[in-house]
Design an enzyme around this catalytic site. Structure first.
Site, PDB file in Angstrom:
ATOM      1  N   ARG A 107      33.022  91.925 126.524  1.00 38.88           N
ATOM      2  CA  ARG A 107      32.979  91.912 127.995  1.00 38.88           C
ATOM      3  C   ARG A 107      32.282  93.193 128.407  1.00 38.88           C
ATOM      4  O   ARG A 107      32.734  94.298 128.095  1.00 38.88           O
ATOM      5  CB  ARG A 107      34.385  91.848 128.576  1.00 38.88           C
ATOM      6  CG  ARG A 107      34.423  92.194 130.058  1.00 38.88           C
ATOM      7  CD  ARG A 107      35.719  91.817 130.716  1.00 38.88           C
ATOM      8  NE  ARG A 107      35.855  90.376 130.811  1.00 38.88           N
ATOM      9  CZ  ARG A 107      36.769  89.759 131.574  1.00 38.88           C
ATOM     10  NH1 ARG A 107      37.621  90.475 132.296  1.00 38.88           N
ATOM     11  NH2 ARG A 107      36.826  88.454 131.627  1.00 38.88           N
ATOM     12  N   HIS A 134      29.708  84.053 132.867  1.00 40.67           N
ATOM     13  CA  HIS A 134      31.083  83.960 132.335  1.00 40.67           C
ATOM     14  C   HIS A 134      31.259  82.552 131.743  1.00 40.67           C
ATOM     15  O   HIS A 134      31.999  81.726 132.269  1.00 40.67           O
ATOM     16  CB  HIS A 134      32.082  84.220 133.463  1.00 40.67           C
ATOM     17  CG  HIS A 134      33.464  84.566 133.002  1.00 40.67           C
ATOM     18  ND1 HIS A 134      33.796  84.682 131.661  1.00 40.67           N
ATOM     19  CD2 HIS A 134      34.603  84.840 133.691  1.00 40.67           C
ATOM     20  CE1 HIS A 134      35.084  85.005 131.570  1.00 40.67           C
ATOM     21  NE2 HIS A 134      35.593  85.107 132.770  1.00 40.67           N
ATOM     22  N   GLN A 137      34.755  80.923 130.830  1.00 42.58           N
ATOM     23  CA  GLN A 137      35.466  80.477 132.026  1.00 42.58           C
ATOM     24  C   GLN A 137      34.970  79.093 132.449  1.00 42.58           C
ATOM     25  O   GLN A 137      35.778  78.194 132.719  1.00 42.58           O
ATOM     26  CB  GLN A 137      35.226  81.492 133.159  1.00 42.58           C
ATOM     27  CG  GLN A 137      35.931  81.138 134.445  1.00 42.58           C
ATOM     28  CD  GLN A 137      37.430  81.288 134.342  1.00 42.58           C
ATOM     29  OE1 GLN A 137      37.915  82.345 133.963  1.00 42.58           O
ATOM     30  NE2 GLN A 137      38.175  80.246 134.649  1.00 42.58           N
ATOM     31  N   ASP A 229      36.223  82.786 143.963  1.00 38.06           N
ATOM     32  CA  ASP A 229      36.328  83.985 143.124  1.00 38.06           C
ATOM     33  C   ASP A 229      36.409  85.174 144.084  1.00 38.06           C
ATOM     34  O   ASP A 229      36.179  85.024 145.293  1.00 38.06           O
ATOM     35  CB  ASP A 229      35.102  84.096 142.191  1.00 38.06           C
ATOM     36  CG  ASP A 229      35.218  85.248 141.172  1.00 38.06           C
ATOM     37  OD1 ASP A 229      36.326  85.825 141.037  1.00 38.06           O
ATOM     38  OD2 ASP A 229      34.198  85.572 140.525  1.00 38.06           O
ATOM     39  N   CYS A 269      39.081  81.449 139.178  1.00 31.27           N
ATOM     40  CA  CYS A 269      39.087  81.972 137.810  1.00 31.27           C
ATOM     41  C   CYS A 269      40.189  83.008 137.610  1.00 31.27           C
ATOM     42  O   CYS A 269      40.610  83.253 136.491  1.00 31.27           O
ATOM     43  CB  CYS A 269      37.721  82.563 137.470  1.00 31.27           C
ATOM     44  SG  CYS A 269      37.191  83.844 138.623  1.00 31.27           S
ATOM     45  N   ARG A 297      41.859  78.412 129.135  1.00 29.36           N
ATOM     46  CA  ARG A 297      41.004  79.403 128.482  1.00 29.36           C
ATOM     47  C   ARG A 297      41.294  79.430 126.980  1.00 29.36           C
ATOM     48  O   ARG A 297      40.386  79.501 126.146  1.00 29.36           O
ATOM     49  CB  ARG A 297      41.239  80.801 129.082  1.00 29.36           C
ATOM     50  CG  ARG A 297      40.819  80.953 130.547  1.00 29.36           C
ATOM     51  CD  ARG A 297      39.311  80.907 130.718  1.00 29.36           C
ATOM     52  NE  ARG A 297      38.647  81.950 129.950  1.00 29.36           N
ATOM     53  CZ  ARG A 297      38.527  83.223 130.337  1.00 29.36           C
ATOM     54  NH1 ARG A 297      38.986  83.600 131.502  1.00 29.36           N
ATOM     55  NH2 ARG A 297      37.906  84.119 129.580  1.00 29.36           N
TER      56      ARG A 297
HETATM   57  N1   CP Z   1      39.231  84.941 134.569  1.00 31.96           N
HETATM   58  C1   CP Z   1      39.168  85.994 133.726  1.00 31.96           C
HETATM   59  O1   CP Z   1      38.227  86.152 132.953  1.00 31.96           O
HETATM   60  O2   CP Z   1      40.250  86.842 133.796  1.00 31.96           O
HETATM   61  P1   CP Z   1      40.407  88.262 133.111  1.00 31.96           P
HETATM   62  O3   CP Z   1      39.493  89.215 133.841  1.00 31.96           O
HETATM   63  O4   CP Z   1      41.848  88.601 133.295  1.00 31.96           O
HETATM   64  O5   CP Z   1      40.027  88.159 131.654  1.00 31.96           O
HETATM   65  N1  NVA Z   2      33.508  87.821 139.286  1.00 30.56           N
HETATM   66  C1  NVA Z   2      34.670  88.478 138.725  1.00 30.56           C
HETATM   67  C2  NVA Z   2      35.312  87.597 137.701  1.00 30.56           C
HETATM   68  C3  NVA Z   2      36.506  88.180 137.012  1.00 30.56           C
HETATM   69  C4  NVA Z   2      37.084  87.277 135.965  1.00 30.56           C
HETATM   70  C5  NVA Z   2      34.249  89.813 138.128  1.00 30.56           C
HETATM   71  O1  NVA Z   2      33.181  89.871 137.501  1.00 30.56           O
HETATM   72  O2  NVA Z   2      34.964  90.793 138.307  1.00 30.56           O
END
Ligand code: CP
Ligand code: NVA
Length: 310
Positions: A107, A134, A137, A229, A269, A297
């Site tokens: 990430r 993502h 997701q 989101d 999400c 997930r």
């Molecule tokens: N939706 C999602 O990816 O959540 P986290 O940021 O908690 O991993």
């Molecule tokens: N769009 C959000 C999604 C988190 C799972 C971010 O990037 O923070």
């Protein structure tokens, strides 16, 4: 991977539509085994390095638990603790980790970083969220829609809010599975132009459409799925005040969902900000499937892991 047809899973953009459906089938088979408490350990002895340069609850826990349940092990590698946070290069990190583990989940911020990591690593790399995509997701979201609505093609999804990473992956996921996708966002917060163009091309082949508008009521009209989101993604914290103002007409609330189908489902999400992008009444109400969605997930990612690491 046999299904994904390449070493890495960085975006759904280079996964063919049939492969997405096949991944969903595998995920659902794996979920059935899990639900029946049946032992299924195809990744016995395999390890996954999990690099996090941003916070996470769902991605971290689902990958770590998923690896364990498949017979393997996931290592949580916070960028605060490994040398990448002190300037060791992405390429060197990739080459070193390739000596030890069987796959890497990362990430991070810029998408070019994960591309560089994947290129330098001799092992599979999985995208656990970048500023651009993502995909894990989106795959779990398709799985949830299929479970709740019994189909994908022919449905309509309305996303209200920021044209961000989650949207880019959702838009591609919908385009490739025949789901009409409409996003309503304020001017200046549209999704990436090239991704819109790509999704439109894919949608045409599946007989569905991608619509970008600034009108929440137009987007949500007749929707089977209403998706939200956060307005401020990780890394954008300094823009929070400006964004709160820009998005204030883009809240999903009882008034807005009157335009959706009567049996619409609400998806997010997560993490969510109640009373910003969605009211508590909606996200905690009877149409919401957000925890079912979060739970998937685990299963969707197991399918990716089995396909890439086995
Ligand atoms: N939706 C999602 O990816 O959540 P986290 O940021 O908690 O991993
Ligand atoms: N769009 C959000 C999604 C988190 C799972 C971010 O990037 O923070």
């Amino acid at each position: 991977g046999k299904i994904i047809q390449q070493k890495d899973f960085l975006t759904l953009a280079n996964v063919p539509p049939d492969s997405i459906l096949e991944l969903l089938k595998l995920a659902s088979d794996i979920k059935s085994k899990w639900a029946a408490n049946e032992e299924y350990v195809p990744l016995k002895g395999k390890t996954l390095g999990m690099i996090f340069e941003k916070s996470s609850t769902r991605t971290r826990v689902s990958f770590e638990v998923g690896m364990l349940q498949l017979g393997g092990h996931g290592l949580f590698l916070s960028s605060n603790d490994i040398q990448i946070g002190r300037g060791e290069t992405v390429a060197d990190t990739a080459k070193v980790l390739s000596q030890f583990v069987d796959g890497i989940m990362i990430r991070t911020f810029g998408h070019e970083k994960i591309e560089e990591l994947a290129e330098s690593a001799t092992i599979p790399v999985i995208n656990g969220l970048t500023d651009m995509f993502h995909p894990c997701q989106a795959l779990a979201d398709l799985m949830t829609i299929q479970e709740v609505k019994g189909k994908l093609a022919g449905l309509k999804m309305a996303y209200i809010g920021d044209g961000n990473n989650v949207v880019h992956s959702l838009m591609i996921a919908c385009a490739k599975t025949g789901i009409d996708f409409s996003i309503a966002c304020p001017a200046g917060y549209e999704p990436n132009k090239e991704i819109i163009e790509y999704a439109k091309k894919e949608a045409k082949q599946q007989g569905c459409e991608i619509v970008v508008t600034d009108s929440p009521t137009a987007a949500i009209e007749g929707a089977d799925i209403v998706y939200a989101d956060v307005w401020t993604s990780m890394g954008q914290e300094a823009e929070n005040a400006v964004r709160l103002e820009a998005f204030k007409e883009y809240q999903i609330n009882a008034e807005l969902v009157k335009h959706a189908k009567e049996d619409y489902i609400f998806m997010h999400c997560l993490p969510a900000h109640r009373e910003e992008e969605v009211t508590a009444e909606i996200i905690d109400g009877p149409h919401s499937v957000v925890f079912h969605q979060a739970g998937n997930r685990l299963h969707a990612q197991k399918a990716i892991l089995v396909d890439l690491l086995q």
